[in-house]
Design a protein around this motif. Structure first.
Motif, PDB file in Angstrom:
ATOM      1  N   UNK A  54       0.810  -1.228   0.000  1.00 48.44           N
ATOM      2  CA  UNK A  54       0.000   0.000   0.000  1.00 48.44           C
ATOM      3  C   UNK A  54       0.842   1.277   0.000  1.00 48.44           C
ATOM      4  N   UNK A  55       2.147   1.162   0.227  1.00 49.04           N
ATOM      5  CA  UNK A  55       3.021   2.336   0.269  1.00 49.04           C
ATOM      6  C   UNK A  55       4.009   2.413  -0.889  1.00 49.04           C
ATOM      7  N   UNK A  56       4.016   1.410  -1.743  1.00 47.31           N
ATOM      8  CA  UNK A  56       5.041   1.336  -2.792  1.00 47.31           C
ATOM      9  C   UNK A  56       5.029   2.536  -3.729  1.00 47.31           C
ATOM     10  N   UNK A  57       3.895   2.839  -4.329  1.00 39.41           N
ATOM     11  CA  UNK A  57       3.849   3.932  -5.294  1.00 39.41           C
ATOM     12  C   UNK A  57       4.224   5.255  -4.636  1.00 39.41           C
ATOM     13  N   UNK A  58       3.705   5.518  -3.452  1.00 35.86           N
ATOM     14  CA  UNK A  58       4.009   6.777  -2.759  1.00 35.86           C
ATOM     15  C   UNK A  58       5.500   6.895  -2.477  1.00 35.86           C
ATOM     16  N   UNK A  59       6.134   5.818  -2.082  1.00 36.73           N
ATOM     17  CA  UNK A  59       7.572   5.852  -1.776  1.00 36.73           C
ATOM     18  C   UNK A  59       8.396   6.155  -3.021  1.00 36.73           C
ATOM     19  N   UNK A  60       8.095   5.474  -4.118  1.00 35.01           N
ATOM     20  CA  UNK A  60       8.835   5.701  -5.355  1.00 35.01           C
ATOM     21  C   UNK A  60       8.561   7.100  -5.896  1.00 35.01           C
ATOM     22  N   UNK A  61       7.320   7.530  -5.864  1.00 34.08           N
ATOM     23  CA  UNK A  61       6.997   8.872  -6.352  1.00 34.08           C
ATOM     24  C   UNK A  61       7.672   9.926  -5.486  1.00 34.08           C
ATOM     25  N   UNK A  62       7.783   9.692  -4.184  1.00 30.61           N
ATOM     26  CA  UNK A  62       8.530  10.614  -3.320  1.00 30.61           C
ATOM     27  C   UNK A  62       9.982  10.718  -3.745  1.00 30.61           C
ATOM     28  N   UNK A  63      10.594   9.603  -4.084  1.00 28.59           N
ATOM     29  CA  UNK A  63      11.984   9.596  -4.561  1.00 28.59           C
ATOM     30  C   UNK A  63      12.091  10.361  -5.877  1.00 28.59           C
ATOM     31  N   UNK A  64      11.206  10.077  -6.795  1.00 31.93           N
ATOM     32  CA  UNK A  64      11.245  10.698  -8.116  1.00 31.93           C
ATOM     33  C   UNK A  64      11.009  12.199  -8.018  1.00 31.93           C
ATOM     34  N   UNK A  65      10.111  12.600  -7.135  1.00 35.76           N
ATOM     35  CA  UNK A  65       9.821  14.021  -6.943  1.00 35.76           C
ATOM     36  C   UNK A  65      11.050  14.781  -6.468  1.00 35.76           C
ATOM     37  N   UNK A 118       8.714  -6.851  -8.520  1.00 34.64           N
ATOM     38  CA  UNK A 118       8.434  -8.250  -8.824  1.00 34.64           C
ATOM     39  C   UNK A 118       7.662  -8.445 -10.127  1.00 34.64           C
ATOM     40  N   UNK A 119       7.306  -7.353 -10.800  1.00 39.29           N
ATOM     41  CA  UNK A 119       6.573  -7.397 -12.073  1.00 39.29           C
ATOM     42  C   UNK A 119       6.890  -6.125 -12.844  1.00 39.29           C
ATOM     43  N   UNK A 120       6.507  -6.063 -14.100  1.00 37.74           N
ATOM     44  CA  UNK A 120       6.727  -4.856 -14.897  1.00 37.74           C
ATOM     45  C   UNK A 120       5.933  -3.711 -14.262  1.00 37.74           C
ATOM     46  N   UNK A 121       6.592  -2.619 -13.865  1.00 43.03           N
ATOM     47  CA  UNK A 121       5.912  -1.540 -13.137  1.00 43.03           C
ATOM     48  C   UNK A 121       5.224  -0.527 -14.060  1.00 43.03           C
ATOM     49  N   UNK A 122       4.447  -1.005 -15.015  1.00 45.02           N
ATOM     50  CA  UNK A 122       3.825  -0.135 -16.015  1.00 45.02           C
ATOM     51  C   UNK A 122       2.886   0.896 -15.402  1.00 45.02           C
ATOM     52  N   UNK A 123       2.043   0.496 -14.451  1.00 49.55           N
ATOM     53  CA  UNK A 123       1.112   1.461 -13.820  1.00 49.55           C
ATOM     54  C   UNK A 123       1.871   2.533 -13.063  1.00 49.55           C
ATOM     55  N   UNK A 124       2.929   2.146 -12.349  1.00 48.16           N
ATOM     56  CA  UNK A 124       3.731   3.110 -11.599  1.00 48.16           C
ATOM     57  C   UNK A 124       4.392   4.114 -12.547  1.00 48.16           C
ATOM     58  N   UNK A 125       4.959   3.645 -13.634  1.00 44.85           N
ATOM     59  CA  UNK A 125       5.614   4.539 -14.587  1.00 44.85           C
ATOM     60  C   UNK A 125       4.602   5.489 -15.229  1.00 44.85           C
ATOM     61  N   UNK A 126       3.418   4.987 -15.538  1.00 46.11           N
ATOM     62  CA  UNK A 126       2.368   5.843 -16.083  1.00 46.11           C
ATOM     63  C   UNK A 126       1.936   6.891 -15.065  1.00 46.11           C
ATOM     64  N   UNK A 127       1.873   6.504 -13.801  1.00 49.06           N
ATOM     65  CA  UNK A 127       1.504   7.439 -12.736  1.00 49.06           C
ATOM     66  C   UNK A 127       2.564   8.535 -12.587  1.00 49.06           C
ATOM     67  N   UNK A 128       3.824   8.170 -12.643  1.00 49.05           N
ATOM     68  CA  UNK A 128       4.903   9.160 -12.573  1.00 49.05           C
ATOM     69  C   UNK A 128       4.792  10.120 -13.748  1.00 49.05           C
ATOM     70  N   UNK A 129       4.621   9.574 -14.932  1.00 50.08           N
ATOM     71  CA  UNK A 129       4.541  10.392 -16.139  1.00 50.08           C
ATOM     72  C   UNK A 129       3.370  11.366 -16.081  1.00 50.08           C
ATOM     73  N   UNK A 130       2.260  10.936 -15.491  1.00 47.18           N
ATOM     74  CA  UNK A 130       1.064  11.776 -15.429  1.00 47.18           C
ATOM     75  C   UNK A 130       1.052  12.750 -14.255  1.00 47.18           C
ATOM     76  N   UNK A 131       1.622  12.363 -13.108  1.00 49.48           N
ATOM     77  CA  UNK A 131       1.445  13.125 -11.878  1.00 49.48           C
ATOM     78  C   UNK A 131       2.633  13.963 -11.431  1.00 49.48           C
ATOM     79  N   UNK A 132       3.825  13.683 -11.905  1.00 46.24           N
ATOM     80  CA  UNK A 132       5.004  14.383 -11.423  1.00 46.24           C
ATOM     81  C   UNK A 132       5.447  15.388 -12.486  1.00 46.24           C
TER      82      UNK A 132
END
Length: 125
Positions: A61-72, A85-99
């Motif tokens: 439940x904290x993975x995306x927030x932690x990575x986005x905090x780093x990227x920010x 553990x899998x292709x992080x496609x949703x996370x990368x799309x979220x970074x591209x859209x939100x940061x």
């Protein structure tokens, strides 16, 4: 990332004053930033390399927030490598859209047990 966070940080560690300006680091501890220099492959197919953000060790439940905090917190020319553990496609799309800023995403390793992706910031603000 919430809209409130983006307005507070200006989208990157420069605080919205333009990268290269002498702004203090954000007060939020987002972990250590890493310069991308060329990643060596991991010792085993399922082992993350030293310096990677291994999201498998972060509660789901904290993975995306932690990575986005780093990227920010990145300024242009800096980057991080995430191990997942899998292709992080949703996370990368979220970074591209939100940061705010432009990023590159480079797959360094593609499964089957571990995916490693280098995320680099090109521009900000």
């Amino acid at each position: 990332m919430t809209q409130d966070t983006a307005e507070t940080t200006g989208g990157c560690a420069c605080g919205g004053g333009g990268c290269g300006s002498e702004q203090p680091e954000p007060a939020v501890d987002r972990g250590e930033r890493t310069e991308l220099t060329g990643a060596a492959g991991p010792a085993t197919a399922s082992a993350a390399s030293p310096g990677d953000i291994d999201v498998r060790a972060i509660p789901h439940e904290h993975r995306h927030a932690r990575v986005i905090g780093q990227v920010t917190s990145l300024v242009p020319g800096e980057g991080v490598v995430i191990a997942a553990p899998h292709a992080p496609e949703r996370l990368l799309a979220e970074i591209d859209a939100d940061v705010t800023g432009e990023f590159t995403f480079e797959y360094l390793q593609r499964g089957p047990e571990l995916w490693r992706v280098a995320i680099s910031r090109l521009t900000c603000c």
